[in-house]
Design a protein around this motif. Structure first.
Motif, PDB file in Angstrom:
ATOM      1  N   CYS A 129       0.821  -1.210   0.000  1.00  0.00           N
ATOM      2  CA  CYS A 129       0.000   0.000   0.000  1.00  0.00           C
ATOM      3  C   CYS A 129       0.858   1.265   0.000  1.00  0.00           C
ATOM      4  O   CYS A 129       2.076   1.222   0.150  1.00  0.00           O
ATOM      5  CB  CYS A 129      -1.011  -0.030   1.149  1.00  0.00           C
ATOM      6  SG  CYS A 129      -0.279  -0.063   2.767  1.00  0.00           S
ATOM      7  N   ASP A 130       0.174   2.385  -0.165  1.00  0.00           N
ATOM      8  CA  ASP A 130       0.796   3.687  -0.432  1.00  0.00           C
ATOM      9  C   ASP A 130       1.501   4.243   0.804  1.00  0.00           C
ATOM     10  O   ASP A 130       0.862   4.567   1.799  1.00  0.00           O
ATOM     11  CB  ASP A 130      -0.323   4.633  -0.879  1.00  0.00           C
ATOM     12  CG  ASP A 130       0.165   6.032  -1.167  1.00  0.00           C
ATOM     13  OD1 ASP A 130       1.377   6.222  -1.314  1.00  0.00           O
ATOM     14  OD2 ASP A 130      -0.699   6.935  -1.252  1.00  0.00           O
ATOM     15  N   PRO A 131       2.812   4.432   0.765  1.00  0.00           N
ATOM     16  CA  PRO A 131       3.516   5.021   1.925  1.00  0.00           C
ATOM     17  C   PRO A 131       3.169   6.493   2.133  1.00  0.00           C
ATOM     18  O   PRO A 131       3.451   7.023   3.206  1.00  0.00           O
ATOM     19  CB  PRO A 131       4.997   4.873   1.573  1.00  0.00           C
ATOM     20  CG  PRO A 131       5.087   4.268   0.234  1.00  0.00           C
ATOM     21  CD  PRO A 131       3.723   4.079  -0.332  1.00  0.00           C
ATOM     22  N   LEU A 132       2.566   7.130   1.131  1.00  0.00           N
ATOM     23  CA  LEU A 132       2.196   8.550   1.288  1.00  0.00           C
ATOM     24  C   LEU A 132       0.720   8.706   1.679  1.00  0.00           C
ATOM     25  O   LEU A 132       0.187   9.816   1.653  1.00  0.00           O
ATOM     26  CB  LEU A 132       2.509   9.333   0.003  1.00  0.00           C
ATOM     27  CG  LEU A 132       3.995   9.363  -0.372  1.00  0.00           C
ATOM     28  CD1 LEU A 132       4.215  10.214  -1.611  1.00  0.00           C
ATOM     29  CD2 LEU A 132       4.856   9.882   0.785  1.00  0.00           C
ATOM     30  N   TYR A 133       0.068   7.611   2.017  1.00  0.00           N
ATOM     31  CA  TYR A 133      -1.263   7.689   2.639  1.00  0.00           C
ATOM     32  C   TYR A 133      -1.079   8.396   3.986  1.00  0.00           C
ATOM     33  O   TYR A 133      -0.076   8.194   4.680  1.00  0.00           O
ATOM     34  CB  TYR A 133      -1.771   6.266   2.848  1.00  0.00           C
ATOM     35  CG  TYR A 133      -3.182   6.124   3.362  1.00  0.00           C
ATOM     36  CD1 TYR A 133      -4.278   6.253   2.495  1.00  0.00           C
ATOM     37  CD2 TYR A 133      -3.430   5.824   4.691  1.00  0.00           C
ATOM     38  CE1 TYR A 133      -5.573   6.092   2.968  1.00  0.00           C
ATOM     39  CE2 TYR A 133      -4.713   5.667   5.164  1.00  0.00           C
ATOM     40  CZ  TYR A 133      -5.784   5.804   4.294  1.00  0.00           C
ATOM     41  OH  TYR A 133      -7.063   5.641   4.768  1.00  0.00           O
ATOM     42  N   ARG A 134      -2.079   9.240   4.335  1.00  0.00           N
ATOM     43  CA  ARG A 134      -1.929  10.092   5.519  1.00  0.00           C
ATOM     44  C   ARG A 134      -1.474   9.322   6.769  1.00  0.00           C
ATOM     45  O   ARG A 134      -0.550   9.719   7.477  1.00  0.00           O
ATOM     46  CB  ARG A 134      -3.270  10.797   5.785  1.00  0.00           C
ATOM     47  CG  ARG A 134      -3.271  11.794   6.895  1.00  0.00           C
ATOM     48  CD  ARG A 134      -4.508  12.696   6.800  1.00  0.00           C
ATOM     49  NE  ARG A 134      -5.759  11.942   6.828  1.00  0.00           N
ATOM     50  CZ  ARG A 134      -6.486  11.740   7.927  1.00  0.00           C
ATOM     51  NH1 ARG A 134      -6.088  12.234   9.069  1.00  0.00           N
ATOM     52  NH2 ARG A 134      -7.609  11.043   7.874  1.00  0.00           N
TER      53      ARG A 134
END
Lengths: 266, 266
Positions: A156-161
């Motif tokens: 999953c996205d490491p830049l997800y809040r």
């Protein structure tokens, strides 16, 4: 550039509206940084992660004064009171500190690997779908000075809040990119002369006996399913021996243990 | 003893009502175990943590069949459909598996320490007010076979529902008790011939160079404030060197790194 916001419907703060609902949709070209620790990391990472604007609670401007000078002067810093800020984001935002930044284009895996020094440590993640774990692994990668992180498509996205928050900003510190698949990720590492160490409860060697190579990559899979057998077959597999009957470590903790072991001799 | 429940107001399932609200109040004499992994640990820990009853979703009885025989036959296993179960607990309980168990009396610290083998490893926590961290440390303590955990008065309850869940049952595996204060905790360890290793970013020694003593205790404080100076002054202080500018590890990860290091030679 401080700009007071008194109307929650002000079009200038559109990017902060209904924060949670937009988290779920995903943000293609931007990401949200939240809280003082993460904001301070973001400000230090200008211009790599270009901040588009900040939204701060009224009481927060003063406490960030020493860091706000890192922001280019044309970037707007919106300031709102607690009530207006809560109305904008759609829930009580206790930390009172938000920023919107541009998501940089990710380099091809081989380009990122080619940019690393001769002696390098890389973390690879395959199939890690939990934001807490991805954030925790980035925190550890930053703490132990990993040179890069590679993700497969399922991670999953490491830049997800939330992932950035759990990483305490580590996701903004360690360079990362995505490979089209876990196989492509391992292949790129091999072609760049990395020895790939795959952590697995069924690993053939014990972590504490492993000596890092000049270029070492640590490969982590999801808790539960673990890494696919095809990947384990082509890598050096390593396990962490545990006490009888309780063979269970969190994958972020596992990354911390392995990174500590691989870097402690340096 | 399977008992079907069709009325959410059935007085027999009183202990499961409004689960979250009761979590906040705290439970003096009981605790709640949740999810399959934790329930299986609880069943293996009979009679140390005496189960009073189970509440299972209809689909769950069969998948737990191999473990339910560990339960004394007189203990009621209430079974309800998803709607009734959600109405009882007050929110959607996706896992569909709950149990209520008796909270055992905690032994005095010296009694617990006296019961340990000559070669022993103990984890001490001082001022750890975060359930995720306490749960994570118990998970690591169980994984690396720590003999006991000691808590000061400020450290939160390891039998809180979320702490047990994060510990994946480790809070039910490793014996623990509470000391009246962090000072009393360290004093009891010293009197029982434990060498106390306090982890601190300002520690005088590097973890990777530390050899465990016959009896070693690892002392952990909260992220941020850390351990009080008075405790650091009377213990052997140890740090984990990190990469420049990012001196930040989660305390549960720290416990995993230290426990791995201290047990890897065995």
């Amino acid at each position: 550039m401080l700009i007071a916001i008194s109307d929650p419907d002000d079009p200038r703060i559109e990017a902060y509206r209904a924060l949670r609902e937009r988290d779920l949709l995903g943000r293609q070209h931007r990401f949200i940084a939240e809280g003082e620790v993460v904001l301070r990391v973001l400000l230090r990472q200008q211009p790599r992660f270009e901040a588009e604007s900040l939204l701060l609670g009224e009481g927060r401007v003063e406490s960030l004064d020493d860091a706000l000078h890192l922001l280019p002067p044309e970037v707007p810093v919106y300031v709102a009171n607690r009530q207006v800020m809560d109305a904008i984001v759609g829930f009580p935002i206790h930390r009172g500190i938000l920023a919107v930044a541009k998501r940089p284009a990710l380099p091809p895996v081989d380009v990122l690997l080619d940019s690393l020094p001769e002696t390098a440590l890389v973390v690879g993640m395959a199939g890690l779908a939990n934001h807490d774990n991805v954030g925790g692994i980035f925190r550890n990668a930053a703490a132990f000075g990993a040179n890069a992180v590679l993700l497969d498509r399922e991670t999953c996205d490491p830049l997800y809040r939330k992932a950035i928050r759990v990483s305490v900003g580590g996701a903004l510190v360690v360079p990362f990119t995505r490979a089209p698949s876990a196989d492509a990720l391992v292949q790129a590492l091999e072609e760049a002369s990395f020895e790939v160490i795959a952590l697995s409860p069924s690993g053939a060697e014990t972590l504490s006996r492993v000596q890092p190579s000049r270029r070492t990559a640590l490969l982590l899979g999801a808790e539960g399913p673990g890494l696919p057998p095809g990947l384990l077959a082509r890598t050096r597999t390593v396990s962490i021996p545990m006490s009888g009957g309780f063979d269970s470590l969190n994958v972020a903790t596992t990354s911390g243990i392995a990174l500590h072991h691989l870097t402690q001799g340096q």
